[in-house]
Design a protein around this motif. Structure first.
Motif, PDB file in Angstrom:
ATOM      1  N   PRO A   1      60.522  45.565  43.889  1.00 37.19           N
ATOM      2  CA  PRO A   1      60.341  46.754  43.034  1.00 37.19           C
ATOM      3  C   PRO A   1      58.853  47.016  42.806  1.00 37.19           C
ATOM      4  CG  PRO A   1      62.000  45.287  42.108  1.00 37.19           C
ATOM      5  CD  PRO A   1      61.363  44.545  43.239  1.00 37.19           C
ATOM      6  N   GLY A   2      58.467  48.254  42.906  1.00 35.47           N
ATOM      7  CA  GLY A   2      57.052  48.598  42.695  1.00 35.47           C
ATOM      8  C   GLY A   2      56.268  48.685  43.999  1.00 35.47           C
TER       9      GLY A   2
ATOM     10  N   PHE B   1      43.999  39.996  58.298  1.00 36.32           N
ATOM     11  CA  PHE B   1      42.544  39.750  58.238  1.00 36.32           C
ATOM     12  C   PHE B   1      42.136  39.017  56.969  1.00 36.32           C
ATOM     13  CE2 PHE B   1      43.563  43.803  60.267  1.00 36.32           C
ATOM     14  CZ  PHE B   1      43.156  43.499  61.567  1.00 36.32           C
ATOM     15  N   ASN B   2      42.923  39.150  55.921  1.00 30.62           N
ATOM     16  CA  ASN B   2      42.519  38.659  54.605  1.00 30.62           C
ATOM     17  C   ASN B   2      43.715  38.144  53.841  1.00 30.62           C
ATOM     18  OD1 ASN B   2      40.088  38.616  53.361  1.00 30.62           O
ATOM     19  ND2 ASN B   2      39.934  40.852  53.231  1.00 30.62           N
ATOM     20  N   ARG B   3      43.516  37.192  52.969  1.00 33.92           N
ATOM     21  CA  ARG B   3      44.632  36.841  52.075  1.00 33.92           C
ATOM     22  C   ARG B   3      44.716  37.906  50.994  1.00 33.92           C
ATOM     23  NH1 ARG B   3      47.608  32.636  52.188  1.00 33.92           N
ATOM     24  NH2 ARG B   3      48.138  32.445  49.996  1.00 33.92           N
ATOM     25  N   ILE B   4      45.909  38.409  50.782  1.00 33.09           N
ATOM     26  CA  ILE B   4      46.074  39.502  49.810  1.00 33.09           C
ATOM     27  C   ILE B   4      46.103  38.914  48.388  1.00 33.09           C
ATOM     28  CG2 ILE B   4      47.610  41.389  49.083  1.00 33.09           C
ATOM     29  CD1 ILE B   4      46.789  41.926  51.855  1.00 33.09           C
ATOM     30  N   THR B   5      45.381  39.583  47.512  1.00 33.50           N
ATOM     31  CA  THR B   5      45.402  39.178  46.091  1.00 33.50           C
ATOM     32  C   THR B   5      45.970  40.336  45.264  1.00 33.50           C
ATOM     33  OG1 THR B   5      43.261  40.123  45.625  1.00 33.50           O
ATOM     34  CG2 THR B   5      43.282  37.844  46.467  1.00 33.50           C
ATOM     35  N   SER B   6      46.179  40.068  43.984  1.00 36.41           N
ATOM     36  CA  SER B   6      46.719  41.146  43.145  1.00 36.41           C
ATOM     37  C   SER B   6      45.728  42.309  43.053  1.00 36.41           C
ATOM     38  CB  SER B   6      47.064  40.628  41.758  1.00 36.41           C
ATOM     39  OG  SER B   6      45.909  40.053  41.203  1.00 36.41           O
ATOM     40  N   PHE B   7      44.439  42.010  43.172  1.00 31.73           N
ATOM     41  CA  PHE B   7      43.431  43.055  43.171  1.00 31.73           C
ATOM     42  C   PHE B   7      43.681  44.024  44.345  1.00 31.73           C
ATOM     43  CE2 PHE B   7      39.361  44.476  44.967  1.00 31.73           C
ATOM     44  CZ  PHE B   7      38.892  45.232  43.901  1.00 31.73           C
ATOM     45  N   HIS B   8      43.935  43.424  45.540  1.00 28.94           N
ATOM     46  CA  HIS B   8      44.208  44.274  46.718  1.00 28.94           C
ATOM     47  C   HIS B   8      45.490  45.085  46.498  1.00 28.94           C
ATOM     48  CE1 HIS B   8      41.907  40.912  48.837  1.00 28.94           C
ATOM     49  NE2 HIS B   8      41.140  41.975  48.874  1.00 28.94           N
ATOM     50  N   LEU B   9      46.481  44.420  45.937  1.00 29.42           N
ATOM     51  CA  LEU B   9      47.772  45.110  45.748  1.00 29.42           C
ATOM     52  C   LEU B   9      47.602  46.351  44.890  1.00 29.42           C
ATOM     53  CD1 LEU B   9      50.244  42.126  45.256  1.00 29.42           C
ATOM     54  CD2 LEU B   9      49.946  43.528  47.285  1.00 29.42           C
ATOM     55  N   LYS B  10      46.833  46.206  43.820  1.00 28.07           N
ATOM     56  CA  LYS B  10      46.606  47.369  42.945  1.00 28.07           C
ATOM     57  C   LYS B  10      45.927  48.482  43.718  1.00 28.07           C
ATOM     58  CE  LYS B  10      46.026  45.196  38.537  1.00 28.07           C
ATOM     59  NZ  LYS B  10      44.980  44.702  37.659  1.00 28.07           N
ATOM     60  N   LYS B  11      44.926  48.088  44.525  1.00 31.87           N
ATOM     61  CA  LYS B  11      44.187  49.081  45.320  1.00 31.87           C
ATOM     62  C   LYS B  11      45.124  49.790  46.299  1.00 31.87           C
ATOM     63  CE  LYS B  11      39.805  48.732  44.303  1.00 31.87           C
ATOM     64  NZ  LYS B  11      39.249  49.907  43.755  1.00 31.87           N
ATOM     65  N   MET B  12      46.141  49.081  46.756  1.00 28.85           N
ATOM     66  CA  MET B  12      47.065  49.687  47.733  1.00 28.85           C
ATOM     67  C   MET B  12      48.108  50.568  47.056  1.00 28.85           C
ATOM     68  SD  MET B  12      47.907  46.493  50.166  1.00 28.85           S
ATOM     69  CE  MET B  12      46.649  45.498  50.916  1.00 28.85           C
ATOM     70  N   GLY B  13      48.074  50.620  45.757  1.00 30.54           N
ATOM     71  CA  GLY B  13      49.006  51.504  45.048  1.00 30.54           C
ATOM     72  C   GLY B  13      50.292  50.826  44.593  1.00 30.54           C
TER      73      GLY B  13
ATOM     74  N   VAL C   1      52.806  49.133  42.162  1.00 32.09           N
ATOM     75  CA  VAL C   1      52.981  49.227  40.703  1.00 32.09           C
ATOM     76  C   VAL C   1      53.132  47.803  40.172  1.00 32.09           C
ATOM     77  CG1 VAL C   1      54.370  50.268  38.865  1.00 32.09           C
ATOM     78  CG2 VAL C   1      54.190  51.402  41.077  1.00 32.09           C
ATOM     79  N   MET C   2      52.009  47.213  39.771  1.00 29.51           N
ATOM     80  CA  MET C   2      52.012  45.794  39.412  1.00 29.51           C
ATOM     81  C   MET C   2      52.842  45.496  38.165  1.00 29.51           C
ATOM     82  SD  MET C   2      50.654  44.045  41.694  1.00 29.51           S
ATOM     83  CE  MET C   2      50.182  42.473  41.026  1.00 29.51           C
ATOM     84  N   LYS C   3      52.953  46.499  37.291  1.00 28.19           N
ATOM     85  CA  LYS C   3      53.770  46.326  36.071  1.00 28.19           C
ATOM     86  C   LYS C   3      55.169  45.841  36.436  1.00 28.19           C
ATOM     87  CE  LYS C   3      54.142  50.396  34.104  1.00 28.19           C
ATOM     88  NZ  LYS C   3      53.766  51.635  33.513  1.00 28.19           N
TER      89      LYS C   3
ATOM     90  N   PRO D   1      65.052  44.511  29.770  1.00 33.41           N
ATOM     91  CA  PRO D   1      64.486  45.370  28.715  1.00 33.41           C
ATOM     92  C   PRO D   1      62.972  45.495  28.799  1.00 33.41           C
ATOM     93  CG  PRO D   1      65.489  43.374  27.790  1.00 33.41           C
ATOM     94  CD  PRO D   1      65.799  43.377  29.236  1.00 33.41           C
ATOM     95  N   MET D   2      62.321  44.478  29.360  1.00 36.53           N
ATOM     96  CA  MET D   2      60.858  44.560  29.462  1.00 36.53           C
ATOM     97  C   MET D   2      60.437  45.636  30.465  1.00 36.53           C
ATOM     98  SD  MET D   2      60.137  40.485  29.562  1.00 36.53           S
ATOM     99  CE  MET D   2      58.417  40.542  29.934  1.00 36.53           C
ATOM    100  N   LEU D   3      61.315  45.917  31.413  1.00 34.18           N
ATOM    101  CA  LEU D   3      60.964  46.892  32.448  1.00 34.18           C
ATOM    102  C   LEU D   3      61.410  48.315  32.115  1.00 34.18           C
ATOM    103  CD1 LEU D   3      61.722  44.734  35.583  1.00 34.18           C
ATOM    104  CD2 LEU D   3      59.494  45.546  34.850  1.00 34.18           C
ATOM    105  N   LEU D   4      62.184  48.450  31.063  1.00 28.08           N
ATOM    106  CA  LEU D   4      62.614  49.798  30.682  1.00 28.08           C
ATOM    107  C   LEU D   4      61.458  50.500  29.976  1.00 28.08           C
ATOM    108  CD1 LEU D   4      66.210  49.377  29.197  1.00 28.08           C
ATOM    109  CD2 LEU D   4      65.541  50.001  31.499  1.00 28.08           C
TER     110      LEU D   4
END
Ligand code: SF4
Length: 424
Positions: free
Chosen positions: A336-337, A352-364, A366-368, A400-403
């Motif tokens: 999801p997200g 090419f690179n190990r993906i981090t949460s920083f990269h994930l956010k940049k890729m769009g 939805v980290m929430k 409920p946390m995701l609603l």
């Protein structure tokens, strides 16, 4: 002008025309063209342009009495008919003035299906051959029309559609006594056959004219009968097995008629349900989900509070966490997200690179949402506290946390309303 207003108004309840998938290049001796590949529509195209189709009926007289239709014969509404030449003239005038890029043409059934279809075919044929109209044409097929009529129509229309309306035949018969599934599926098959034969012909003869190049679409009404989302999505799934069906549209039942005991009394159209069905449809077409993973005999209706992908994830905690740096593309798609675009980017970039949460956010991404379903090596570093995933939290606590706040409020209100104050 008054007749055009009535006929355009009568056509507006059909949603099955909002997209196409054809390009008509400008040609010598022809008027105009269409652009945009997948996505000419009467709202926004893929490239962001707003494109308009003239959506009109040839006549809103109809000898059928479908309970859900504003144009049924038992309704006392203003009626109008345009002649073949009047309609052609209007289309050409609008097209030349750049008001429209194409036409969506439908009609009520007068006399019999072929009598009506003959007139519709005359319009599309004249537009192409006499007026040299090179814009987009979507033709609504009349249920029960003959093979000959369909074959001729298919030479001039870009897309043809015929609405299933209701997934189960007994419910269709109840609401539309003059229609049956045979009158819908047979023309669909015949159009399909025409498209496949045309493909073969075009392999042999490069300039063979195209037959229904933008394929077929259909529509189902949601909420007018007792059919579950399982019934609706199984029917859609069956449709998508056919090579020429491009889109299935879902139209939340709009109560347009005065009280009819065959129809439910709804305060408003079931728009959330309609939206969830579109999301589920999307999962089947682009996210490699089987229909039985989205709905099944235990969960016959889609969850209205969460989207179908999140609903599936909450029912399948054992599938998670998905390791962003090593999981196959199909598994990443199920988080999801994460959408198709970000899943493709992830798989390309991690070479090419190990993906981090920083990269994930940049890729769009939805980290929430996604953060509860993934691991990516260092999820703790960009958040103030370690991430606890779905398995630590358990789906009941995570849900409920995701609603959203609005959804939580609605759920709380519904719970309050359902409190049972029975006396001891
Ligand atoms: S055949 Fe079409 S136009 Fe006629 S009543 Fe049924 S849905 Fe309406």
């Amino acid at each position: 002008m008054e007749r055009l207003r009535i006929l355009a108004e009568s056509a507006k309840y059909d949603v099955s025309c909002s997209s196409s998938g054809t390009v008509r290049k400008g040609k010598d001796g022809m008027v105009g063209n269409t652009v945009g590949g997948m996505g000419i529509c009467h709202s926004f195209a893929d490239d962001g342009r707003c494109i308009s189709l003239l959506k009109v009926m040839l006549t809103n007289y109809c000898k059928y009495d479908c309970a859900y239709c504003i144009n049924r014969r038992s309704n006392d509404i203003p009626r109008a008919t345009l002649s073949v030449s009047e309609l052609e003239e209007i289309v050409m005038e609008f097209y030349r003035r750049n008001y429209i890029e194409g036409l969506f043409l439908s009609s009520g059934v007068v006399r019999n299906p072929d009598y009506t279809m003959e007139r519709l075919v005359a319009i599309v044929r004249d537009l192409r051959t006499v007026h040299r109209f090179n814009g987009y044409i979507h033709l609504k097929t009349i249920p029960g029309a003959s093979r000959e009529m369909l074959q001729e129509a298919g030479r001039y229309a870009d897309r043809m559609s015929i609405n299933i309306e209701i997934p189960k035949e007994e419910s269709l018969k109840l609401l539309a006594p003059e229609k049956d599934h045979q009158s819908v599926f047979l023309p669909m098959q015949q159009i399909q056959q025409g498209v496949l034969e045309n493909k073969e012909d075009r392999k042999k003869f490069r300039h063979a004219p195209r037959f229904v190049p933008a394929g077929q679409s259909t529509q189902m009404i949601v909420g007018a009968t007792k059919e579950s989302d399982l019934d609706i999505l199984r029917m859609s799934n069956m449709m998508y097995q056919q090579p020429t069906i491009r889109r299935v549209y879902y139209s939340g039942y709009v109560s347009v008629n005065t009280y009819d005991p065959r129809l439910p009394v709804l305060k408003q159209p079931p728009l959330v349900r309609e939206n969830r069905l579109y999301q589920a449809d999307w999962l089947m077409r682009f996210y490699h989900f089987n229909v039985d993973e989205i709905v099944d005999d235990q969960h016959t209706h889609l969850d209205l509070e969460v989207d179908p992908k999140l609903g599936w994830a909450l029912r399948h905690p054992e599938f998670f966490p998905v390791d962003i740096n090593s999981a196959p593309y199909e598994h990443i798609l199920r988080v999801p997200g994460i959408g198709v675009k970000s899943a493709v980017l992830i798989v390309k970039s991690r070479r090419f690179n190990r993906i981090t949460s920083f990269h994930l956010k940049k890729m769009g991404v939805v980290m929430k949402k996604a953060k509860y379903f993934i691991t990516c090596g260092e999820l703790t570093s960009s958040f103030s506290q370690p991430i606890i995933g779905i398995n630590e939290l358990h789906p009941e606590r995570l849900r409920p946390m995701l609603l959203s706040k609005a959804q939580q409020k609605r759920a709380a209100e519904e719970q309050q309303l359902s409190l049972d104050f029975q006396e001891e």
